[in-house]
Motif scaffolding. Structure first.
Motif, mmCIF file in Angstrom:
data_model
loop_
_atom_site.group_PDB
_atom_site.id
_atom_site.type_symbol
_atom_site.label_atom_id
_atom_site.label_comp_id
_atom_site.label_asym_id
_atom_site.label_seq_id
_atom_site.Cartn_x
_atom_site.Cartn_y
_atom_site.Cartn_z
ATOM 1 N N MET A 36 -20.815 -3.472 -14.273
ATOM 2 C CA MET A 36 -20.453 -4.848 -14.404
ATOM 3 C C MET A 36 -20.191 -5.392 -13.095
ATOM 4 O O MET A 36 -19.634 -4.871 -11.987
ATOM 5 N N THR A 37 -20.508 -6.888 -13.092
ATOM 6 C CA THR A 37 -20.218 -7.478 -11.782
ATOM 7 C C THR A 37 -18.783 -7.522 -11.350
ATOM 8 O O THR A 37 -17.625 -7.719 -12.461
ATOM 9 N N ARG A 38 -18.209 -7.512 -10.136
ATOM 10 C CA ARG A 38 -16.800 -7.516 -9.827
ATOM 11 C C ARG A 38 -16.403 -8.776 -9.368
ATOM 12 O O ARG A 38 -16.969 -9.354 -8.403
ATOM 13 N N ALA A 95 -13.421 -12.325 -17.711
ATOM 14 C CA ALA A 95 -13.225 -11.013 -18.024
ATOM 15 C C ALA A 95 -14.150 -10.519 -19.057
ATOM 16 O O ALA A 95 -14.036 -9.336 -19.464
ATOM 17 N N ARG A 96 -14.586 -11.371 -19.977
ATOM 18 C CA ARG A 96 -15.359 -10.757 -21.216
ATOM 19 C C ARG A 96 -16.721 -10.241 -20.455
ATOM 20 O O ARG A 96 -17.404 -9.547 -21.237
ATOM 21 N N VAL A 97 -17.195 -10.654 -19.333
ATOM 22 C CA VAL A 97 -18.584 -10.289 -19.008
ATOM 23 C C VAL A 97 -18.479 -9.394 -17.581
ATOM 24 O O VAL A 97 -19.648 -9.498 -17.047
ATOM 25 N N ALA A 98 -17.365 -9.603 -16.916
ATOM 26 C CA ALA A 98 -17.228 -8.989 -15.833
ATOM 27 C C ALA A 98 -15.863 -8.377 -15.592
ATOM 28 O O ALA A 98 -15.055 -8.592 -16.298
ATOM 29 N N ASP A 99 -15.851 -7.435 -14.311
ATOM 30 C CA ASP A 99 -14.423 -6.621 -14.075
ATOM 31 C C ASP A 99 -13.623 -7.736 -13.190
ATOM 32 O O ASP A 99 -14.075 -7.976 -12.073
#
Lengths: 306, 307
Positions: free
Chosen positions: B1-3, B21-25
């Motif tokens: 996942m994208t940071r 935060a639902r789609v990335a760190d």
């Protein structure tokens, strides 16, 4: 001679109490504040501070009680001029009515109800401490002049003479617009700035950017006065700088700032609003005064929200 | 996942962090340790238009931020941006940095502290913080993104897509200035007038029946701003007067941040909004007497806090 003072807040009380000391003058005090009226009739109208006086005007809240008078002196806040003179005009059918109020437009309101009107500008100030008791903060002169040809100068002189003999020095002049506009320009250019920023007069003037805004407002006022052929009797700029001195009125909170802090309706419509109105009639643009008026009206509107 | 790093967790930063935060760190950089601890322990709750609790990392130490973050959003108030960017110097070597402050000049402030590729953003969404770990999502209007330094419209689009995937609204533009200036003129006018009058952004701002109604002043201020934009060669994306009228018709009393700041006697974003507009006017030789008066009055109001 009979004189009725219409509106006996601080300034009206200074006139009523002092004039009532003269043997040849019968003074009536008209005010809607019944506690104030009852206190005056019970124990007299007391001034303390710059002068200590107990006057004995006859006070009433009932306009029908007023006898025919030689003179009226209107001293209400400007937004109350219309109802005050509408209620009391019968007493001045054969008399003259002077305004010593702040702002522009009071004469125009009064002349719709009485024939002979005197334009006045007064500098003494004070505040109502309790019913029947006014603190006299500063003494000062009053200038009176006929509003139009309907008012004989001799009558203006008779009122000025009575005021002067009573310890309220007054001058009768042919054209009283100079002192009136000088005071209006001073107040319109400084009071709302204090009201909008919360700063005292001295602190407004020591900020160069804000002092420049004051000058912008003064210049518009001067241009509107000039377009009507009014010669100011003093430069408002000099008076503003003088008042900003530490030993004069540096710490003074403008009356409009006091009004805003107490959430009382201000006289902005008769100060900046008056300059804007006369400017529009004379084709003189007054964008800064219009902006300041709109902002202060916005402050007043915000009190309705909460 | 994208940071992703979100620096600053006021209402806008919190909304971005929770949704991303639902789609990335996501790692949030806060100023206060209790704030970071609350986020680590409780997560970040979203209410209002959303209803979920996001899990994310949080720290007060810039050195502890993930070195492989691809995107960093600086979401603090304009007045805090320079010290924040200074703390980030030498960190986030692989990140594209996005500013989202009101007014003008945020990108230059950040550019002075590092070589990161930069994106510009303006946001029209709003939220209300109800504590360190809870934000209410109020207005679901969009965030607009454009390239600034070392970035392209495609980079802006990738970030917009990520934000949309998280559940917020976003749109990419080839040049953000038209939108940024529309919002600048809108904010300089509405926030300044609200701060001075105490009025929330409501119907008074569009009222023009009486000569002394506030709508005339608002329109005149907007016209001054439009003249500055024209002289600066910016074609506005939206007419700020229409933005004002629309916002007052939503039937919802919005309290602009400058009004809240003045009432709480906090420093306002005056310099980066009204100050920026007045300086642009000077640079382009356009007289703006009303905006200048507004700017001076709010500045003096801030000076009165000590009275």
């Amino acid at each position: 001679m009979k004189i009725a003072v219409i509106g006996t807040g601080a300034v009206g009380s200074l006139f009523a109490a002092n004039l009532s000391l003269l043997d040849d003058v019968e003074v009536w005090a008209f005010d809607l504040n019944e506690l104030h009226v009852a206190a005056i009739n019970r124990s007299g109208l007391r001034l303390s501070g710059a002068g200590d006086v107990v006057g004995r005007p006859r006070a009433t809240s009932d306009a029908a009680e007023l006898p025919p008078c030689d003179f009226g002196i209107v001293a209400t806040k400007a937004m109350h001029t219309e109802p005050a003179i509408a209620a009391t005009a019968h007493a001045f059918a054969d008399g003259c009515v002077a305004t010593v109020q702040n702002g522009l437009g009071n004469e125009e309101t009064i002349v719709r109800h009485v024939e002979r009107v005197i334009r006045g500008t007064t500098f003494p100030a004070g505040k109502l401490l309790e019913p029947g008791h006014v603190q006299w903060d500063v003494k000062g002169d009053t200038t009176l002049g006929p509003y139009d040809k309907g008012t004989p100068l001799a009558e203006v002189e008779r009122l000025a003479d009575a005021c002067t003999r009573a310890g309220m020095p007054a001058h009768a002049v042919e054209d009283a617009r100079g002192p009136q506009w000088r005071k209006v320009i001073f107040n319109a250019s400084t009071n709302p700035i204090g009201a909008l920023t919360g700063l005292t007069h001295g602190r407004v003037c020591e900020r160069p950017d804000l002092r420049a805004l004051v000058t912008g407002l003064v210049d518009e006022g001067k241009a509107v006065a000039a377009a009507q052929g009014i010669e100011l009797d003093a430069d408002p700029e000099e008076l503003i700088d003088h008042a900003a001195r530490k030993d004069v009125a540096y710490d003074h909170k403008a009356s409009m700032l006091q009004d805003v802090e107490a959430r009382r309706q201000t006289e902005v419509d008769y100060l900046n609003g008056g300059i804007v109105r006369f400017g529009r009639e004379g084709g003189v643009p007054t964008p800064l005064n219009a902006a300041i008026q709109a902002l202060v009206k916005g402050v007043e509107a915000s009190w309705m929200q909460s | 996942m994208t940071r992703v790093v979100v620096a600053g967790a006021g209402s806008i930063g919190s909304l971005l962090a929770a949704h991303l935060a639902r789609v990335a760190d996501v790692t949030v950089l806060t100023r206060r340790e209790e704030h970071a601890a609350a986020l680590r322990e409780q997560g970040l709750r979203v209410s209002g238009r959303g209803d979920f609790t996001a899990r994310l990392e949080a720290t007060t130490d810039p050195a502890a931020l993930p070195a492989d973050a691809e995107l960093a959003i600086l979401a603090c108030k304009g007045t805090d941006l320079d010290p924040l960017a200074a703390r980030l110097e030498g960190t986030l070597p692989g990140a594209t940095v996005m500013t989202i402050q009101n007014g003008l000049g945020a990108e230059e402030v950040v550019a002075a502290h590092g070589e990161w590729p930069l994106l510009s953003a303006v946001t029209f969404m709003s939220g209300t913080r109800h504590g360190d770990a809870h934000v209410e999502y109020v207005l679901d209007t969009a965030t607009w993104i454009g390239p600034y330094r070392g970035t392209t419209e495609a980079d802006a689009r990738r970030v917009a897509e990520l934000i949309e995937a998280g559940g917020l609204k976003a749109q990419a533009f080839p040049d953000l200035r038209p939108a940024q200036w529309s919002k600048l003129i809108f904010n300089a006018t509405v926030n300044g007038v609200a701060a001075l009058t105490g009025l929330p952004h409501d119907f008074h701002f569009a009222q023009t029946e009486e000569p002394s109604d506030l709508g005339h002043l608002v329109r005149d201020l907007v016209d001054e701003g439009k003249a500055v934009a024209a002289a600066a060669g910016v074609e506005l994306h939206d007419d700020p007067w229409e933005m004002n009228v629309l916002a007052t018709q939503r039937g919802h009393r919005h309290f602009p941040s400058m009004l809240e700041d003045v009432e709480a006697r906090r420093p306002t974003e005056l310099e980066s909004i009204n100050g920026a507009l007045v300086r642009e006017a000077e640079r382009n030789g356009v007289p703006v007497p009303l905006q200048t008066a507004l700017y001076r009055l709010v500045k003096a109001r801030e000076a009165s806090y000590s009275e």
